[in-house]
Design a protein around this motif. Structure first.
Motif, PDB file in Angstrom:
ATOM      1  N   ALA A   1       0.830  -1.207   0.000  1.00  0.00           N
ATOM      2  CA  ALA A   1       0.000   0.000   0.000  1.00  0.00           C
ATOM      3  C   ALA A   1       0.865   1.257   0.000  1.00  0.00           C
ATOM      4  O   ALA A   1       0.573   2.229  -0.716  1.00  0.00           O
ATOM      5  CB  ALA A   1      -0.911  -0.009   1.224  1.00  0.00           C
ATOM      6  N   ALA A   2       1.926   1.232   0.797  1.00  0.00           N
ATOM      7  CA  ALA A   2       2.829   2.386   0.811  1.00  0.00           C
ATOM      8  C   ALA A   2       3.510   2.552  -0.537  1.00  0.00           C
ATOM      9  O   ALA A   2       3.729   3.687  -1.002  1.00  0.00           O
ATOM     10  CB  ALA A   2       3.874   2.211   1.913  1.00  0.00           C
TER      11      ALA A   2
ATOM     12  N   ALA B   1       5.819   5.762  -2.542  1.00  0.00           N
ATOM     13  CA  ALA B   1       6.979   5.743  -1.650  1.00  0.00           C
ATOM     14  C   ALA B   1       8.069   4.832  -2.213  1.00  0.00           C
ATOM     15  O   ALA B   1       7.790   3.750  -2.730  1.00  0.00           O
ATOM     16  CB  ALA B   1       6.575   5.255  -0.263  1.00  0.00           C
ATOM     17  N   ALA B   2       9.297   5.273  -2.114  1.00  0.00           N
ATOM     18  CA  ALA B   2      10.431   4.474  -2.572  1.00  0.00           C
ATOM     19  C   ALA B   2      10.611   3.266  -1.654  1.00  0.00           C
ATOM     20  O   ALA B   2      10.242   3.312  -0.471  1.00  0.00           O
ATOM     21  CB  ALA B   2      11.697   5.317  -2.586  1.00  0.00           C
ATOM     22  N   PRO B   3      11.181   2.169  -2.182  1.00  0.00           N
ATOM     23  CA  PRO B   3      11.364   0.960  -1.357  1.00  0.00           C
ATOM     24  C   PRO B   3      12.127   1.223  -0.061  1.00  0.00           C
ATOM     25  O   PRO B   3      11.763   0.675   0.987  1.00  0.00           O
ATOM     26  CB  PRO B   3      12.147   0.027  -2.295  1.00  0.00           C
ATOM     27  CG  PRO B   3      11.754   0.460  -3.663  1.00  0.00           C
ATOM     28  CD  PRO B   3      11.572   1.943  -3.582  1.00  0.00           C
ATOM     29  N   VAL B   4      13.166   2.050  -0.125  1.00  0.00           N
ATOM     30  CA  VAL B   4      13.938   2.345   1.085  1.00  0.00           C
ATOM     31  C   VAL B   4      13.081   3.097   2.089  1.00  0.00           C
ATOM     32  O   VAL B   4      13.122   2.822   3.301  1.00  0.00           O
ATOM     33  CB  VAL B   4      15.200   3.164   0.734  1.00  0.00           C
ATOM     34  CG1 VAL B   4      15.930   3.579   2.008  1.00  0.00           C
ATOM     35  CG2 VAL B   4      16.124   2.360  -0.171  1.00  0.00           C
ATOM     36  N   PHE B   5      12.283   4.034   1.594  1.00  0.00           N
ATOM     37  CA  PHE B   5      11.400   4.807   2.478  1.00  0.00           C
ATOM     38  C   PHE B   5      10.336   3.904   3.109  1.00  0.00           C
ATOM     39  O   PHE B   5       9.996   4.059   4.289  1.00  0.00           O
ATOM     40  CB  PHE B   5      10.738   5.934   1.690  1.00  0.00           C
ATOM     41  CG  PHE B   5       9.912   6.864   2.534  1.00  0.00           C
ATOM     42  CD1 PHE B   5      10.515   7.841   3.305  1.00  0.00           C
ATOM     43  CD2 PHE B   5       8.525   6.750   2.556  1.00  0.00           C
ATOM     44  CE1 PHE B   5       9.755   8.695   4.091  1.00  0.00           C
ATOM     45  CE2 PHE B   5       7.759   7.603   3.338  1.00  0.00           C
ATOM     46  CZ  PHE B   5       8.374   8.578   4.108  1.00  0.00           C
TER      47      PHE B   5
ATOM     48  N   LEU C   1      11.998   1.923   5.908  1.00  0.00           N
ATOM     49  CA  LEU C   1      12.334   2.723   7.088  1.00  0.00           C
ATOM     50  C   LEU C   1      11.097   3.188   7.846  1.00  0.00           C
ATOM     51  O   LEU C   1      11.133   3.308   9.077  1.00  0.00           O
ATOM     52  CB  LEU C   1      13.174   3.929   6.676  1.00  0.00           C
ATOM     53  CG  LEU C   1      14.580   3.622   6.138  1.00  0.00           C
ATOM     54  CD1 LEU C   1      15.269   4.910   5.693  1.00  0.00           C
ATOM     55  CD2 LEU C   1      15.419   2.914   7.192  1.00  0.00           C
ATOM     56  N   THR C   2      10.007   3.461   7.148  1.00  0.00           N
ATOM     57  CA  THR C   2       8.825   4.047   7.801  1.00  0.00           C
ATOM     58  C   THR C   2       7.717   3.037   8.091  1.00  0.00           C
ATOM     59  O   THR C   2       6.870   3.292   8.957  1.00  0.00           O
ATOM     60  CB  THR C   2       8.244   5.174   6.926  1.00  0.00           C
ATOM     61  OG1 THR C   2       7.880   4.641   5.638  1.00  0.00           O
ATOM     62  CG2 THR C   2       9.258   6.282   6.734  1.00  0.00           C
ATOM     63  N   VAL C   3       7.705   1.923   7.388  1.00  0.00           N
ATOM     64  CA  VAL C   3       6.640   0.927   7.579  1.00  0.00           C
ATOM     65  C   VAL C   3       7.191  -0.376   8.145  1.00  0.00           C
ATOM     66  O   VAL C   3       6.797  -0.822   9.224  1.00  0.00           O
ATOM     67  CB  VAL C   3       5.895   0.649   6.250  1.00  0.00           C
ATOM     68  CG1 VAL C   3       4.823  -0.419   6.467  1.00  0.00           C
ATOM     69  CG2 VAL C   3       5.281   1.923   5.713  1.00  0.00           C
ATOM     70  N   THR C   4       8.131  -0.984   7.416  1.00  0.00           N
ATOM     71  CA  THR C   4       8.609  -2.310   7.800  1.00  0.00           C
ATOM     72  C   THR C   4       9.410  -2.279   9.091  1.00  0.00           C
ATOM     73  O   THR C   4       9.172  -3.078  10.008  1.00  0.00           O
ATOM     74  CB  THR C   4       9.476  -2.897   6.673  1.00  0.00           C
ATOM     75  OG1 THR C   4       8.779  -2.807   5.430  1.00  0.00           O
ATOM     76  CG2 THR C   4       9.807  -4.348   6.962  1.00  0.00           C
ATOM     77  N   LEU C   5      10.378  -1.365   9.175  1.00  0.00           N
ATOM     78  CA  LEU C   5      11.270  -1.329  10.332  1.00  0.00           C
ATOM     79  C   LEU C   5      10.531  -1.108  11.653  1.00  0.00           C
ATOM     80  O   LEU C   5      10.799  -1.818  12.630  1.00  0.00           O
ATOM     81  CB  LEU C   5      12.345  -0.265  10.117  1.00  0.00           C
ATOM     82  CG  LEU C   5      13.503  -0.260  11.122  1.00  0.00           C
ATOM     83  CD1 LEU C   5      14.245  -1.597  11.077  1.00  0.00           C
ATOM     84  CD2 LEU C   5      14.471   0.886  10.823  1.00  0.00           C
ATOM     85  N   PRO C   6       9.589  -0.146  11.731  1.00  0.00           N
ATOM     86  CA  PRO C   6       8.860   0.018  13.001  1.00  0.00           C
ATOM     87  C   PRO C   6       8.058  -1.227  13.394  1.00  0.00           C
ATOM     88  O   PRO C   6       7.961  -1.556  14.576  1.00  0.00           O
ATOM     89  CB  PRO C   6       7.943   1.215  12.723  1.00  0.00           C
ATOM     90  CG  PRO C   6       8.621   1.976  11.642  1.00  0.00           C
ATOM     91  CD  PRO C   6       9.257   0.942  10.775  1.00  0.00           C
TER      92      PRO C   6
END
Length: 230
Positions: free
Chosen positions: A126-127, A132-136, A139-144
């Motif tokens: 969805a992001a 949104a770029a894969p890195v973004f 960092l903002t969805v997967t990592l948290p």
């Protein structure tokens, strides 16, 4: 239980230092490897998975000897690092940190990988559809979302590094003040007359730290399970 001797305090502080450096140094690599194993599709994935988990099933002495062959002063990599970069691992505390990092790495990767696999891929998709770029997205969805698993991996990796013995003593020996960590200090005290009291004190400290790490990892694991069921 008498107060700790300077030698015991040195061993405990060195163990904390070695375990901390080993854990923090290997964490970024553990996250990358966990992501490759959980989401990647590439030739050699099974080989990478096997290589990562080998230290869990091999005798620690074998791991330490392989590190000595690779990173010793005359090793395949150790000679180059010592001569050109001035980095020495053999018989140094940095070598103890390297050995501990290798032994704790599989536990870190496994915990992080399980947490990553529990992340709903639809949220990432969805992001991505929003531009949104894969890195973004990472960092903002997967990592948290995988943060609890990372914390579990840190706790388990630190505990394993703190208690490492076989690979450490094989690779960097047992030098007081330089490579003598808490486990190797316990071993040394059991080999000398009158060292039982010191060995017992350090054993009690080791048990306490290990129990605290297991309790912390269990509480974090339960939190992950509740999040997955929510």
């Amino acid at each position: 239980m008498l107060p700790l001797s300077p030698e015991e305090i040195t061993a405990i502080l060195l163990s904390l230092k070695v375990a901390s450096v080993a854990t923090l140094g290997s964490l970024p690599v553990a996250i990358l490897v966990a992501w490759l194993l959980a989401r990647g599709r590439f030739p050699g994935k099974l080989a990478l998975d096997t290589l990562v988990h080998l230290p869990l099933v091999m005798p620690p002495v074998v791991t330490g000897y392989l590190l000595l062959l690779l990173f010793g002063r005359k090793g395949l990599l150790g000679g180059f690092l010592a001569e050109h970069l001035g980095i020495v691992f053999a018989f140094r505390w940095t070598g103890a940190a390297l050995a501990c990092a290798v032994m704790g790495f599989p536990l870190m990767v496994r915990a992080i990988r399980l947490s990553l696999e529990a992340v709903d891929a639809k949220l990432e998709e969805a992001a991505g559809t929003l531009g949104a770029a894969p890195v973004f997205v990472f960092l903002t969805v997967t990592l948290p979302l995988m943060l609890p698993g990372i914390l579990v991996g840190i706790v388990l990796g630190f505990a394993r590094a703190f208690g490492e013995f076989g690979a450490t003593i094989t690779f960097v020996s047992n030098i007081p003040g330089e490579t003598q960590t808490l486990p190797t200090a316990i071993y040394a005290f059991t080999q000398v007359p009158g060292g039982d009291a010191q060995a017992l004190r350090l054993t009690a400290i080791s048990v306490a730290i290990a129990a605290a790490a297991l309790i912390a990892s269990e509480l974090l694991a339960r939190r992950i399970a509740k999040r997955a069921q929510a």
